[in-house]
Design a protein around this motif. Structure first.
Motif, mmCIF file in Angstrom:
data_model
loop_
_atom_site.group_PDB
_atom_site.id
_atom_site.type_symbol
_atom_site.label_atom_id
_atom_site.label_comp_id
_atom_site.label_asym_id
_atom_site.label_seq_id
_atom_site.Cartn_x
_atom_site.Cartn_y
_atom_site.Cartn_z
ATOM 1 N N SER B 13 -2.915 -21.711 -15.416
ATOM 2 C CA SER B 13 -4.150 -22.380 -15.803
ATOM 3 C C SER B 13 -4.794 -23.094 -14.606
ATOM 4 C CB SER B 13 -3.864 -23.399 -16.914
ATOM 5 O OG SER B 13 -3.002 -24.394 -16.407
ATOM 6 N N TYR B 14 -4.112 -23.025 -13.429
ATOM 7 C CA TYR B 14 -4.627 -23.715 -12.259
ATOM 8 C C TYR B 14 -5.666 -22.849 -11.547
ATOM 9 C CZ TYR B 14 -4.760 -26.054 -7.745
ATOM 10 O OH TYR B 14 -5.179 -26.686 -6.598
ATOM 11 N N HIS B 15 -6.849 -23.378 -11.374
ATOM 12 C CA HIS B 15 -7.947 -22.621 -10.778
ATOM 13 C C HIS B 15 -7.878 -22.762 -9.255
ATOM 14 C CE1 HIS B 15 -12.358 -21.282 -11.671
ATOM 15 N NE2 HIS B 15 -11.710 -20.441 -10.918
ATOM 16 N N ALA B 16 -7.248 -21.786 -8.586
ATOM 17 C CA ALA B 16 -6.947 -21.932 -7.164
ATOM 18 C C ALA B 16 -8.147 -21.611 -6.279
ATOM 19 C CB ALA B 16 -5.768 -21.036 -6.782
ATOM 20 N N LEU B 17 -8.938 -20.633 -6.677
ATOM 21 C CA LEU B 17 -10.152 -20.300 -5.926
ATOM 22 C C LEU B 17 -11.318 -20.284 -6.910
ATOM 23 C CD1 LEU B 17 -8.899 -17.387 -3.612
ATOM 24 C CD2 LEU B 17 -9.244 -19.782 -2.989
ATOM 25 N N VAL B 18 -12.361 -21.053 -6.601
ATOM 26 C CA VAL B 18 -13.464 -21.213 -7.545
ATOM 27 C C VAL B 18 -14.733 -20.594 -6.969
ATOM 28 C CG1 VAL B 18 -14.787 -22.865 -8.924
ATOM 29 C CG2 VAL B 18 -12.422 -23.391 -8.270
ATOM 30 N N ASP B 19 -15.084 -19.429 -7.502
ATOM 31 C CA ASP B 19 -16.379 -18.835 -7.174
ATOM 32 C C ASP B 19 -16.698 -18.804 -5.677
ATOM 33 O OD1 ASP B 19 -17.765 -17.648 -9.143
ATOM 34 O OD2 ASP B 19 -18.683 -19.482 -9.928
ATOM 35 N N ILE B 20 -15.761 -18.293 -4.905
ATOM 36 C CA ILE B 20 -15.970 -18.296 -3.457
ATOM 37 C C ILE B 20 -16.899 -17.157 -3.042
ATOM 38 C CG2 ILE B 20 -14.833 -18.137 -1.204
ATOM 39 C CD1 ILE B 20 -13.493 -20.363 -2.336
ATOM 40 N N THR B 21 -17.906 -17.463 -2.289
ATOM 41 C CA THR B 21 -18.775 -16.438 -1.716
ATOM 42 C C THR B 21 -18.959 -16.748 -0.235
ATOM 43 O OG1 THR B 21 -19.937 -16.109 -3.805
ATOM 44 C CG2 THR B 21 -21.055 -15.370 -1.805
ATOM 45 N N GLU B 22 -18.513 -15.840 0.618
ATOM 46 C CA GLU B 22 -18.627 -16.050 2.069
ATOM 47 C C GLU B 22 -18.836 -14.718 2.763
ATOM 48 O OE1 GLU B 22 -18.781 -18.812 3.784
ATOM 49 O OE2 GLU B 22 -18.382 -20.107 2.052
ATOM 50 N N ASP B 23 -19.392 -14.760 3.954
ATOM 51 C CA ASP B 23 -19.485 -13.581 4.803
ATOM 52 C C ASP B 23 -18.893 -13.908 6.163
ATOM 53 O OD1 ASP B 23 -20.708 -11.851 3.090
ATOM 54 O OD2 ASP B 23 -22.748 -12.430 3.666
ATOM 55 N N VAL B 24 -18.250 -12.922 6.757
ATOM 56 C CA VAL B 24 -17.819 -13.069 8.141
ATOM 57 C C VAL B 24 -18.378 -11.875 8.895
ATOM 58 C CG1 VAL B 24 -15.873 -13.202 9.722
ATOM 59 C CG2 VAL B 24 -15.714 -14.282 7.474
ATOM 60 N N ALA B 25 -19.133 -12.153 9.966
ATOM 61 C CA ALA B 25 -19.742 -11.060 10.723
ATOM 62 C C ALA B 25 -18.757 -10.506 11.741
ATOM 63 C CB ALA B 25 -20.998 -11.564 11.432
ATOM 64 N N LYS B 26 -19.033 -9.297 12.207
ATOM 65 C CA LYS B 26 -18.177 -8.688 13.235
ATOM 66 C C LYS B 26 -18.208 -9.549 14.492
ATOM 67 C CE LYS B 26 -17.411 -4.147 15.353
ATOM 68 N NZ LYS B 26 -15.985 -4.436 15.416
ATOM 69 N N GLY B 27 -17.035 -9.811 15.045
ATOM 70 C CA GLY B 27 -16.943 -10.606 16.263
ATOM 71 C C GLY B 27 -16.964 -12.107 16.039
ATOM 72 N N GLU B 28 -17.117 -12.497 14.793
ATOM 73 C CA GLU B 28 -17.197 -13.922 14.500
ATOM 74 C C GLU B 28 -15.791 -14.542 14.404
ATOM 75 O OE1 GLU B 28 -19.981 -16.689 11.570
ATOM 76 O OE2 GLU B 28 -19.174 -14.819 10.799
ATOM 77 N N VAL B 29 -15.687 -15.808 14.805
ATOM 78 C CA VAL B 29 -14.439 -16.548 14.621
ATOM 79 C C VAL B 29 -14.705 -17.660 13.616
ATOM 80 C CG1 VAL B 29 -12.674 -17.983 15.697
ATOM 81 C CG2 VAL B 29 -13.664 -16.072 16.975
ATOM 82 N N VAL B 30 -14.024 -17.579 12.481
ATOM 83 C CA VAL B 30 -14.231 -18.568 11.428
ATOM 84 C C VAL B 30 -12.943 -19.354 11.239
ATOM 85 C CG1 VAL B 30 -14.690 -18.903 8.974
ATOM 86 C CG2 VAL B 30 -15.960 -17.177 10.253
ATOM 87 N N VAL B 31 -13.051 -20.659 11.286
ATOM 88 C CA VAL B 31 -11.895 -21.516 11.028
ATOM 89 C C VAL B 31 -12.039 -22.110 9.637
ATOM 90 C CG1 VAL B 31 -10.856 -23.745 11.596
ATOM 91 C CG2 VAL B 31 -11.265 -22.065 13.398
ATOM 92 N N VAL B 32 -10.960 -22.038 8.867
ATOM 93 C CA VAL B 32 -10.960 -22.632 7.536
ATOM 94 C C VAL B 32 -10.036 -23.834 7.573
ATOM 95 C CG1 VAL B 32 -10.564 -22.232 5.080
ATOM 96 C CG2 VAL B 32 -11.199 -20.317 6.555
ATOM 97 N N CYS B 33 -10.546 -25.008 7.216
ATOM 98 C CA CYS B 33 -9.668 -26.171 7.170
ATOM 99 C C CYS B 33 -9.822 -26.873 5.827
ATOM 100 C CB CYS B 33 -9.937 -27.118 8.332
ATOM 101 S SG CYS B 33 -11.587 -27.810 8.345
ATOM 102 N N GLY B 34 -8.984 -27.855 5.627
ATOM 103 C CA GLY B 34 -9.004 -28.567 4.355
ATOM 104 C C GLY B 34 -7.638 -29.140 4.085
ATOM 105 N N PRO B 35 -7.548 -30.097 3.144
ATOM 106 C CA PRO B 35 -6.250 -30.702 2.836
ATOM 107 C C PRO B 35 -5.301 -29.672 2.216
ATOM 108 C CG PRO B 35 -7.920 -31.399 1.251
ATOM 109 C CD PRO B 35 -8.636 -30.636 2.322
ATOM 110 N N SER B 36 -3.997 -29.987 2.208
ATOM 111 C CA SER B 36 -3.046 -29.028 1.638
ATOM 112 C C SER B 36 -3.316 -28.889 0.146
ATOM 113 C CB SER B 36 -1.609 -29.479 1.890
ATOM 114 O OG SER B 36 -1.390 -30.733 1.299
ATOM 115 N N GLY B 37 -3.141 -27.656 -0.336
ATOM 116 C CA GLY B 37 -3.430 -27.386 -1.740
ATOM 117 C C GLY B 37 -4.896 -27.135 -2.006
ATOM 118 N N SER B 38 -5.699 -27.012 -0.938
ATOM 119 C CA SER B 38 -7.132 -26.814 -1.144
ATOM 120 C C SER B 38 -7.474 -25.360 -1.421
ATOM 121 C CB SER B 38 -7.899 -27.293 0.083
ATOM 122 O OG SER B 38 -7.482 -26.566 1.226
#
Lengths: 232, 247
Positions: B13-38
């Motif tokens: 019942s735990y909603h781990a990912l909520v409606d995520i919409t993202e794009d990553v372009a070719k050659g792009e470097v994307v860093v994802v951060c956030g508290p633990s359990g995010s």
């Protein structure tokens, strides 16, 4: 005791061979070696099936393993002895009957050793193999099982020890392994049952104790190697 | 390179990912951060289908990851994945770790795979350790080998799931150096990490996640200088004042 050995040593070691079928200690060892040799691949398949993600594989094999592990070996031997001929329509001789029973019985125990080994490896190994693009079975074959087999070498030797002792139940279906031969000797000599069975016991003990020590050594050796690597 | 569309994931019942919409372009470097359990590790693990999702779509390099006809193994072999715990294969040498997949899956001859692997190991500074076993290496060295192993499949995309979190502090730098080098070469990368210095210097974009949602996305300069979401401001001030927190 000495004259007992002097008279019967050859009979004890090989049975009536070469004037009759091979028996005695040689037959015991051959049975144990062949039993484990055939049981190992079967146990490997069963063990993999036990942790399979596919229910249709996991359930029937788990059921078979539980039934065999929940039954004394003597029962399995009786099944093989009485049931196998009615299934195949042919009379199976004692050797193959006993070997079949041993293989089925040992495979069930090996499967559980292998299952525990696989589950002990940790899912990171599978995940990294799968991430590289390996199929589930390739990940098993190339990454998981080589580690499992190495870890379970001591358990494998211990299973061999168990198998050697298990062959003595062949006595019940008239297989001329070493216990049967000892009983024959006892019947012939009549007056020295204590000595005869002491010798039989000693024979089993020396074999099994030696192998147990070997398993213990393997275990320590493995531990030291792992430790040495971790501290390097 | 990556398209994430309205992705949802539940653990029970735990909603781990909520409606995520993202794009990553070719050659792009994307860093994802956030508290633990995010949900940041969960998100990166859905990109090569290590985790199932319950709804939405993820397209990587033109392949619908959760499509019915996807050839999963071929799909995964084109995505390099680096784990927090390295997960090198301990029973084979460093070199064999780097040649196993190329010989089996790319059909390279052993000699070709060996040459390629040695080039990659040289790139991560570990050619001298080719014959060592993973257990004989330090954490930082193991992680560099893990990067080389992933690169050996020549993936157009690399995913890093907290690659330095299991390392002793003095070994973090050597791993980040390898990652910087990769980024400079134009590799498309998604990194879940707490290394804010790396995010500031190397990332083209930084995402901040909390409770399964992406709360903020910005170029590093904006991200650190003008954080908009209050939760991000809190997070940034928390990681800047670890001493006060401990007190």
């Amino acid at each position: 005791m000495i004259d007992l050995i002097d008279t019967y040593w050859l009979y004890f070691l090989v049975g009536q061979y070469p004037h009759g079928p091979l028996g005695g200690l040689a037959l015991t060892l051959i049975l144990a070696v062949l039993g484990l040799l055939f049981a190992f691949p079967l146990g490997l398949v069963f063990g993999i099936a036990r942790v399979s993600p596919w229910r249709c594989v996991r359930w029937p094999v788990s059921a078979l393993i539980q039934v065999v592990r929940g039954t004394p070996l003597l029962m399995v031997i009786f099944w093989a002895y009485f049931f196998l001929p009615s299934l195949t329509g042919q009379n199976t001789d004692q050797f193959w009957t006993m070997l079949t029973a041993l293989v089925v019985f040992d495979a069930a125990y090996l499967a559980e050793i292998i299952r525990a080994g696989i589950q002990g490896i940790g899912k990171g190994q599978t995940e990294s193999a799968r991430s590289l693009g390996f199929s589930y079975l390739d990940a098993m074959r190339l990454v998981i099982l080589p580690q499992v087999v190495r870890n379970m070498l001591p358990s494998l030797v211990n299973q061999f020890v168990a198998t050697i002792k298990e062959t003595s139940l062949g006595y019940i279906i008239g297989l001329t392994e070493v216990s049967f031969i000892a009983t024959q000797i006892n019947t012939q000599v009549l007056t020295k049952p204590a000595e005869v069975y002491l010798l039989l016991g000693l024979t089993y003990f020396i074999l099994c104790f030696g192998l147990s020590r070997f398993a213990f050594w393997l275990e320590r050796h493995h531990q030291q190697r792992t430790l040495a690597k971790a501290h390097a | 390179m990556i398209k994430i569309e309205r992705v949802n994931k539940w653990y029970g019942s735990y909603h781990a990912l909520v409606d995520i919409t993202e794009d990553v372009a070719k050659g792009e470097v994307v860093v994802v951060c956030g508290p633990s359990g995010s949900g940041k590790s969960t998100l990166i693990r859905t990109l090569n289908r290590l985790e199932p999702i319950q709804s939405g779509r993820i397209v990587v390099d033109g392949v619908d990851a959760y499509g019915r006809h996807v050839k999963l193994n071929a799909f995964r072999s084109r995505i390099g994945f680096v784990f927090q715990q390295f997960n090198l294969f301990p029973h084979i040498s460093v070199l064999e770790n780097c040649t196993l997949a190329p010989t089996r899956l790319r059909g390279l001859k052993p000699s070709e795979a060996r040459d390629e692997a040695l080039t990659l190991l040289d790139r991560v500074g570990l050619a001298a350790k080719a014959r060592a076993y993973p257990g004989e290496l330090s954490g930082g060295q193991q992680q560099r080998v893990a990067i080389a192993r992933a690169l050996a499949m020549r993936p157009p995309l690399m995913l890093f799931d907290e690659p330095t979190s299991a390392l002793d502090p003095e070994m973090v730098g050597e791993v980040l150096l390898v990652m910087r080098d990769l980024a400079r070469d134009g590799m498309t990368m998604v990194c879940v990490t707490h290394e804010m210095g790396f995010a500031r210097d190397v990332a083209d974009r930084v995402l901040f996640m909390d409770q399964g949602k992406v709360l903020e996305r910005a170029v590093p300069s904006e991200f650190f200088a003008r954080p908009e979401h209050p939760r991000l401001r809190q997070f940034l001030s928390d990681i800047r004042t670890p001493f006060l927190q401990a007190a």
